[in-house]
Design an enzyme around this catalytic site. Structure first.
Site, short mmCIF file in Angstrom:
data_model
loop_
_atom_site.label_atom_id
_atom_site.label_comp_id
_atom_site.label_asym_id
_atom_site.label_seq_id
_atom_site.Cartn_x
_atom_site.Cartn_y
_atom_site.Cartn_z
N LYS A 2 0.82 -1.22 0.00
CA LYS A 2 0.00 0.00 0.00
C LYS A 2 0.85 1.27 0.00
O LYS A 2 0.46 2.28 -0.59
CB LYS A 2 -0.95 0.00 1.20
CG LYS A 2 -1.84 -1.24 1.31
CD LYS A 2 -2.59 -1.56 0.03
CE LYS A 2 -2.78 -3.05 -0.11
NZ LYS A 2 -3.01 -3.52 -1.48
N GLU A 53 -3.33 7.48 8.39
CA GLU A 53 -4.21 8.28 7.53
C GLU A 53 -5.31 8.90 8.37
O GLU A 53 -5.76 8.31 9.35
CB GLU A 53 -4.91 7.37 6.49
CG GLU A 53 -4.09 7.10 5.26
CD GLU A 53 -4.84 6.23 4.26
OE1 GLU A 53 -6.00 5.84 4.51
OE2 GLU A 53 -4.25 5.95 3.20
N HIS A 65 -15.88 -6.20 5.69
CA HIS A 65 -15.06 -6.11 4.48
C HIS A 65 -15.40 -7.16 3.44
O HIS A 65 -14.65 -7.40 2.51
CB HIS A 65 -13.57 -6.16 4.83
CG HIS A 65 -13.21 -5.08 5.80
ND1 HIS A 65 -13.31 -3.75 5.49
CD2 HIS A 65 -12.79 -5.13 7.09
CE1 HIS A 65 -12.96 -3.02 6.54
NE2 HIS A 65 -12.65 -3.83 7.52
N ARG A 96 -6.48 -7.63 -10.61
CA ARG A 96 -7.13 -8.87 -11.08
C ARG A 96 -8.51 -8.50 -11.62
O ARG A 96 -8.98 -7.38 -11.44
CB ARG A 96 -7.29 -9.83 -9.90
CG ARG A 96 -8.15 -9.22 -8.80
CD ARG A 96 -8.60 -10.19 -7.73
NE ARG A 96 -9.57 -9.56 -6.85
CZ ARG A 96 -9.30 -8.81 -5.79
NH1 ARG A 96 -8.04 -8.59 -5.46
NH2 ARG A 96 -10.26 -8.27 -5.07
#
Ligand code: MV4
Length: 498
Positions: free
Chosen positions: A118, A202, A237, A294
């Site tokens: 990330k 963040e 999630h 993907r």
């Protein structure tokens, strides 16, 4: 151009079938691989040829890149399609395939590596002017320094693992007092889970929507965006409902987000199909989160609104052809919604449910597509993802698509395992979903299992629904009915009906 004649699909279930169908239409011979648990699986029966990889557990079958490569050499395979999951985002595997002179239907190992981490992803896209969530784009280890930065950003903040993604390795820190403890936990968790303790900080975006952009690049440097998918309806999630287009994007915002996604592709020399994830805040500011290298589970909603077969395009691009369309050719036609049907029990905390599909009857009719990998009479194996099917609808408008989805869910008949169909129907009928006024907190805010209990009489269900709603409103400190996000009970008639 390297024409693909023999394509091996290194996957199982619905996505293996999905890929094989298109490949067959293209005149390509399709080769399946399977585990001992999947000897009689539909993807094996559908294929022109099929080869056993090993025992049921994925690490002894679908994750055995070495065996798959050996098989490719023995059987003169020209190309491998990895589907999603399993080896699809394994950079080392993609490189091995390429080094063996076989086409990998997907991006390069280098693109995967860059976007898989990330922090390296954030650093790569920053120079291309892609908006990032306020915060750090480098790893931080010094707690004192980290705390000072968190104070600058302003609480609440998220501490995220660089090697994480999809919600793994994130910690919310509400205030300064909790910071040290949460940061230490985040680092040790990241070390344990990923063998990499690098974390960054963040600003926490409080009521975000999850908007992702489908992109497609070719080996000639062309990149196009195929608009957005709204995937805010998730639990833990795991996406439950996806739709395209999003009801909150204006044409102008759609263009800006699409162009930002194209920049992300240029930042990592992206070739083939990919998805760029953004958070969209309540003021419609968007921020790059991560890129998935993907074909995604929810790609069908994009196919429905654009009329483009993404797998066909993937194969053509892998053969070296330029994209068959340009950005200017693409238009949004109507509205599409997908729900994921899992063998899980919504009344029991969505615990995976195994068993035999005693009755399995798919919905049919205009505007309905079912992508699945099961037949009536099959056992649901415990070794793999419990997703039974994706139910996708397409209609002229969002309203018509929601109504069509409810009709299709009501036609779907599954006996033998508990499924999330009733839960999906609950979402389709909910005022917050119907109005488009929802964010990633939808399930947390609006769902309690009592709302699905089919054993209750309509009167009892009404009471249960009201109690749940009142409890929710109390938790949220709402007394008046003039709130911006009204929580409405659903009709007892609808609840009692199923
Ligand atoms: C966030 C966030 C709020 N603020 N980052 C979750 C999955 C991973 N891709 C990143 N995620 C989030 N990152 C900041 N700075 C909220 C989430 C998040 C979320 C994002 C998309 C869809 C559902 C979600 C559920 C909880 C948290």
């Amino acid at each position: 151009m390297a024409a693909i004649k023999r394509l091996l699909v290194a996957n199982r279930g619905e996505i293996a079938l999905r890929v094989m169908r298109t490949a067959r239409e293209m005149g390509i011979t399709v080769i399946a691989v399977y585990s001992e648990a999947d000897r009689n699986a539909p993807h094996v029966q559908y294929a022109d040829e099929a080869y056993l990889l090993g025992p049921a557990p994925s690490n002894q079958s679908y994750l055995r890149g070495d065996k798959i490569l050996e098989l490719c050499k023995d059987q003169q395979i020209d190309a491998i399609h990895p589907g999603y999951g399993f080896l699809s985002e394994n950079a080392a595997f993609a490189r091995q395939v390429q080094d063996a002179g076989i086409i990998f239907v997907g991006p390069s190992g280098d693109s995967m590596d860059l976007m898989g981490d990330k922090l390296s992803a954030k650093q790569a896209v920053k120079d291309f002017g892609v908006p990032l969530v306020p915060g750090l784009d480098e790893a931080i280890t010094d707690i004192g320094q980290a705390k000072a930065i968190a104070q600058q950003i302003g609480f609440p903040v998220l501490v995220k693992a660089s090697a994480g993604g999809g919600g793994k390795g994130m910690r919310l820190v509400e205030n300064e007092e909790e910071f040290e403890e949460q940061m230490e936990l985040a680092v040790s968790e990241a070390e344990k889970a990923f063998g990499n303790g690098a974390v960054f900080i963040e600003k926490f975006v409080t009521k975000p929507r999850h908007i992702e952009i489908q992109v497609m690049g070719d080996s000639h440097g062309n990149v196009a965006y195929l608009f957005e998918r709204e995937c805010s309806i998730q639990r833990r999630h795991q996406k439950v409902v996806e739709e395209a287009p999003s009801s909150v994007l204006t044409p102008e915002l759609r263009k800006r987000m699409g162009e930002a996604a194209v920049k992300v592709c240029h930042a990592c020399n992206y070739v083939n199909a990919g998805t760029v994830e953004f958070l969209l805040d309540a003021d419609l500011n968007f921020y790059f989160l991560e890129m998935n290298t993907r074909l995604q589970v929810e790609h069908p909603v994009t196919e429905m609104i654009t009329g483009i077969d993404l797998v066909r395009e993937q194969i053509r691009v892998a053969e070296g052809h330029p994209l068959s369309f340009s950005q200017e050719d693409l238009r949004i036609n109507g509205h599409s919604i997908e729900v994921r049907v899992y063998a899980e029990d919504p009344a029991n905390n969505f615990l995976p449910d195994i068993g035999k599909l005693e009755v399995y009857r798919r919905p049919q009719g205009s505007g309905v597509r079912v992508d699945d990998g099961f037949e009536e009479g099959m056992e649901v194996p415990i070794y793999y993802d419990p997703m039974l099917a994706k139910l996708i609808v397409h209609a002229d408008t969002r309203e018509a698509a929601m109504d069509r989805m409810i009709r299709a869910i009501d036609e779907y008949h599954i006996v033998g395992v508990q499924t999330t169909l009733g839960f999906c129907r609950f979402v389709m009928g909910h005022e917050a979903f119907r109005s488009g006024d929802f964010d990633t907190n939808f399930v947390k805010m609006h769902f309690t299992p009592a709302l699905l209990d089919r054993k209750l009489s309509p009167e009892e269900a009404e009471v249960a629904a009201l109690v749940a709603v009142m409890a929710m409103q109390q938790l949220q400190g709402r007394q008046s009915s003039s709130d911006a996000y009204p929580v409405q009970p659903i009709s007892a008639w609808k609840l009692g009906r199923r």
